[in-house]
Design a protein around this motif. Structure first.
Motif, PDB file in Angstrom:
ATOM      1  N   LYS A 140    -101.082 -48.751-107.315  1.00 62.10           N
ATOM      2  CA  LYS A 140    -100.037 -49.849-107.617  1.00 62.10           C
ATOM      3  C   LYS A 140     -99.725 -50.118-109.008  1.00 62.10           C
ATOM      4  O   LYS A 140    -100.461 -50.173-109.863  1.00 62.10           O
ATOM      5  N   GLY A 141     -98.417 -50.286-109.492  1.00 63.59           N
ATOM      6  CA  GLY A 141     -98.008 -50.261-110.666  1.00 63.59           C
ATOM      7  C   GLY A 141     -97.768 -49.241-111.550  1.00 63.59           C
ATOM      8  O   GLY A 141     -96.923 -49.259-112.791  1.00 63.59           O
ATOM      9  N   ASP A 142     -98.079 -47.867-111.113  1.00 59.55           N
ATOM     10  CA  ASP A 142     -97.795 -46.714-111.968  1.00 59.55           C
ATOM     11  C   ASP A 142     -96.267 -46.453-112.016  1.00 59.55           C
ATOM     12  O   ASP A 142     -95.797 -46.260-110.781  1.00 59.55           O
ATOM     13  N   PRO A 143     -96.009 -46.037-113.049  1.00 59.54           N
ATOM     14  CA  PRO A 143     -94.319 -45.411-113.186  1.00 59.54           C
ATOM     15  C   PRO A 143     -94.617 -43.932-112.680  1.00 59.54           C
ATOM     16  O   PRO A 143     -95.327 -42.987-113.288  1.00 59.54           O
ATOM     17  N   ILE A 144     -93.753 -43.284-111.688  1.00 61.59           N
ATOM     18  CA  ILE A 144     -93.666 -42.056-111.012  1.00 61.59           C
ATOM     19  C   ILE A 144     -92.358 -41.641-110.712  1.00 61.59           C
ATOM     20  O   ILE A 144     -91.296 -42.179-111.041  1.00 61.59           O
ATOM     21  N   ILE A 145     -92.380 -40.214-110.534  1.00 61.12           N
ATOM     22  CA  ILE A 145     -91.235 -39.469-110.292  1.00 61.12           C
ATOM     23  C   ILE A 145     -91.792 -38.569-108.928  1.00 61.12           C
ATOM     24  O   ILE A 145     -92.774 -37.798-109.000  1.00 61.12           O
ATOM     25  N   ALA A 146     -91.039 -39.036-107.903  1.00 68.16           N
ATOM     26  CA  ALA A 146     -91.300 -38.407-106.600  1.00 68.16           C
ATOM     27  C   ALA A 146     -90.081 -37.394-106.192  1.00 68.16           C
ATOM     28  O   ALA A 146     -88.937 -37.866-106.119  1.00 68.16           O
ATOM     29  N   HIS A 147     -90.334 -35.949-105.647  1.00 72.80           N
ATOM     30  CA  HIS A 147     -89.396 -35.218-105.138  1.00 72.80           C
ATOM     31  C   HIS A 147     -89.576 -34.943-103.776  1.00 72.80           C
ATOM     32  O   HIS A 147     -91.033 -34.625-103.553  1.00 72.80           O
ATOM     33  N   GLY A 148     -89.057 -35.038-102.879  1.00 66.44           N
ATOM     34  CA  GLY A 148     -89.080 -34.438-101.376  1.00 66.44           C
ATOM     35  C   GLY A 148     -88.012 -34.618-100.348  1.00 66.44           C
ATOM     36  O   GLY A 148     -86.761 -34.673-100.805  1.00 66.44           O
ATOM     37  N   GLU A 149     -88.231 -34.493 -99.125  1.00 67.12           N
ATOM     38  CA  GLU A 149     -87.456 -34.679 -98.189  1.00 67.12           C
ATOM     39  C   GLU A 149     -87.215 -36.010 -97.815  1.00 67.12           C
ATOM     40  O   GLU A 149     -88.317 -36.685 -97.640  1.00 67.12           O
ATOM     41  N   LEU A 150     -85.885 -36.417 -97.577  1.00 67.06           N
ATOM     42  CA  LEU A 150     -85.535 -37.944 -97.286  1.00 67.06           C
ATOM     43  C   LEU A 150     -85.096 -37.917 -95.789  1.00 67.06           C
ATOM     44  O   LEU A 150     -84.413 -37.081 -95.296  1.00 67.06           O
ATOM     45  N   ARG A 151     -85.541 -39.036 -95.192  1.00 62.56           N
ATOM     46  CA  ARG A 151     -84.897 -39.351 -93.787  1.00 62.56           C
ATOM     47  C   ARG A 151     -85.063 -40.908 -93.569  1.00 62.56           C
ATOM     48  O   ARG A 151     -85.923 -41.466 -94.362  1.00 62.56           O
ATOM     49  N   THR A 152     -84.267 -41.272 -92.645  1.00 62.50           N
ATOM     50  CA  THR A 152     -84.001 -42.559 -92.398  1.00 62.50           C
ATOM     51  C   THR A 152     -84.853 -43.049 -90.991  1.00 62.50           C
ATOM     52  O   THR A 152     -84.756 -42.274 -90.104  1.00 62.50           O
ATOM     53  N   ASN A 153     -85.837 -43.955 -91.025  1.00 55.97           N
ATOM     54  CA  ASN A 153     -86.451 -44.243 -89.722  1.00 55.97           C
ATOM     55  C   ASN A 153     -85.820 -45.511 -89.042  1.00 55.97           C
ATOM     56  O   ASN A 153     -85.684 -46.436 -90.047  1.00 55.97           O
ATOM     57  N   GLU A 154     -85.287 -45.406 -87.878  1.00 57.77           N
ATOM     58  CA  GLU A 154     -84.505 -46.590 -87.424  1.00 57.77           C
ATOM     59  C   GLU A 154     -85.678 -47.098 -86.322  1.00 57.77           C
ATOM     60  O   GLU A 154     -86.125 -46.430 -85.440  1.00 57.77           O
ATOM     61  N   TYR A 155     -85.656 -48.351 -86.144  1.00 55.27           N
ATOM     62  CA  TYR A 155     -86.624 -49.018 -85.125  1.00 55.27           C
ATOM     63  C   TYR A 155     -85.939 -50.611 -84.843  1.00 55.27           C
ATOM     64  O   TYR A 155     -85.222 -51.089 -85.589  1.00 55.27           O
ATOM     65  N   LYS A 156     -86.871 -51.324 -83.964  1.00 58.48           N
ATOM     66  CA  LYS A 156     -86.412 -52.471 -83.695  1.00 58.48           C
ATOM     67  C   LYS A 156     -87.885 -53.239 -83.761  1.00 58.48           C
ATOM     68  O   LYS A 156     -88.783 -52.862 -83.641  1.00 58.48           O
ATOM     69  N   THR A 157     -87.430 -54.578 -84.420  1.00 54.78           N
ATOM     70  CA  THR A 157     -88.502 -55.368 -84.644  1.00 54.78           C
ATOM     71  C   THR A 157     -89.255 -56.047 -83.256  1.00 54.78           C
ATOM     72  O   THR A 157     -88.467 -55.740 -82.088  1.00 54.78           O
ATOM     73  N   ARG A 158     -90.247 -56.563 -83.460  1.00 54.89           N
ATOM     74  CA  ARG A 158     -90.686 -57.284 -82.102  1.00 54.89           C
ATOM     75  C   ARG A 158     -89.740 -58.290 -81.556  1.00 54.89           C
ATOM     76  O   ARG A 158     -89.377 -58.547 -80.274  1.00 54.89           O
ATOM     77  N   ASP A 159     -88.792 -58.951 -82.265  1.00 52.71           N
ATOM     78  CA  ASP A 159     -87.725 -59.829 -81.916  1.00 52.71           C
ATOM     79  C   ASP A 159     -86.508 -58.917 -81.551  1.00 52.71           C
ATOM     80  O   ASP A 159     -85.384 -59.779 -80.969  1.00 52.71           O
TER      81      ASP A 159
END
Length: 160
Positions: free
Chosen positions: A72-91
């Motif tokens: 936690k706190g480290d500065p990074i560069i990340a490369h990869g495959e992106l996607r969106t996860n859609e979901y519903k909360t308990r409410d």
């Protein structure tokens, strides 16, 4: 299947956590944030813009490297495959979360320095005539001023 690739520069905001899937495969995941800053022309001050939050999941060989290197706190560069996860909360409220299945993760050397552990790699140097040699002596490299320089294998940089 993932089809959109991207690179995100940001900061690790949670400690990486390793878990095992039902099939026994290890995965390391963490959250990261990427902030936008710009200079206001009128005031001359820096203004913070929006923040992009995403979950980064690392598989296979990345699990060991990320686990041994990032926190936690480290500065990074990340490369990869992106996607969106859609979901519903308990409410029942609809939500979405951006996830990256990382192919490469590393420190942002504009904001930190890093030492590399090359113990797992074969050390092959090129001799002056272009042939490969396996000796552990640093390979000479031309310096900008025309004098010879030496590659420091521990740091991976030119010295002298």
């Amino acid at each position: 299947m993932y089809e959109t690739h991207g690179t995100v520069v940001g900061t690790v905001i949670t400690d990486p956590i390793k878990r095992e899937t039902g099939s026994g495969e290890e995965v390391m995941s963490f959250r990261m944030a990427s902030n936008v800053r710009r200079r206001d022309r009128e005031s001359g001050e820096w203004v913070d813009g929006g923040t992009l939050y995403l979950t980064v999941s690392c598989w296979r060989r990345l699990v060991q490297g990320v686990g041994a290197s990032l926190m936690k706190g480290d500065p990074i560069i990340a490369h990869g495959e992106l996607r969106t996860n859609e979901y519903k909360t308990r409410d029942g409220d609809p939500r979405s979360d951006l996830e990256m299945r990382a192919m490469a993760v590393g420190p942002d050397l504009a904001r930190c320095s890093a030492r590399l552990d090359r113990s797992g790699r074969a050390r092959t140097a090129l001799s002056a005539d272009g042939s490969e040699s396996d000796d552990d002596a640093p390979a000479p490299a031309p310096a900008e001023d025309g004098e010879s320089a030496v590659v420091d294998e521990r740091l991976g940089v030119l010295v002298g």
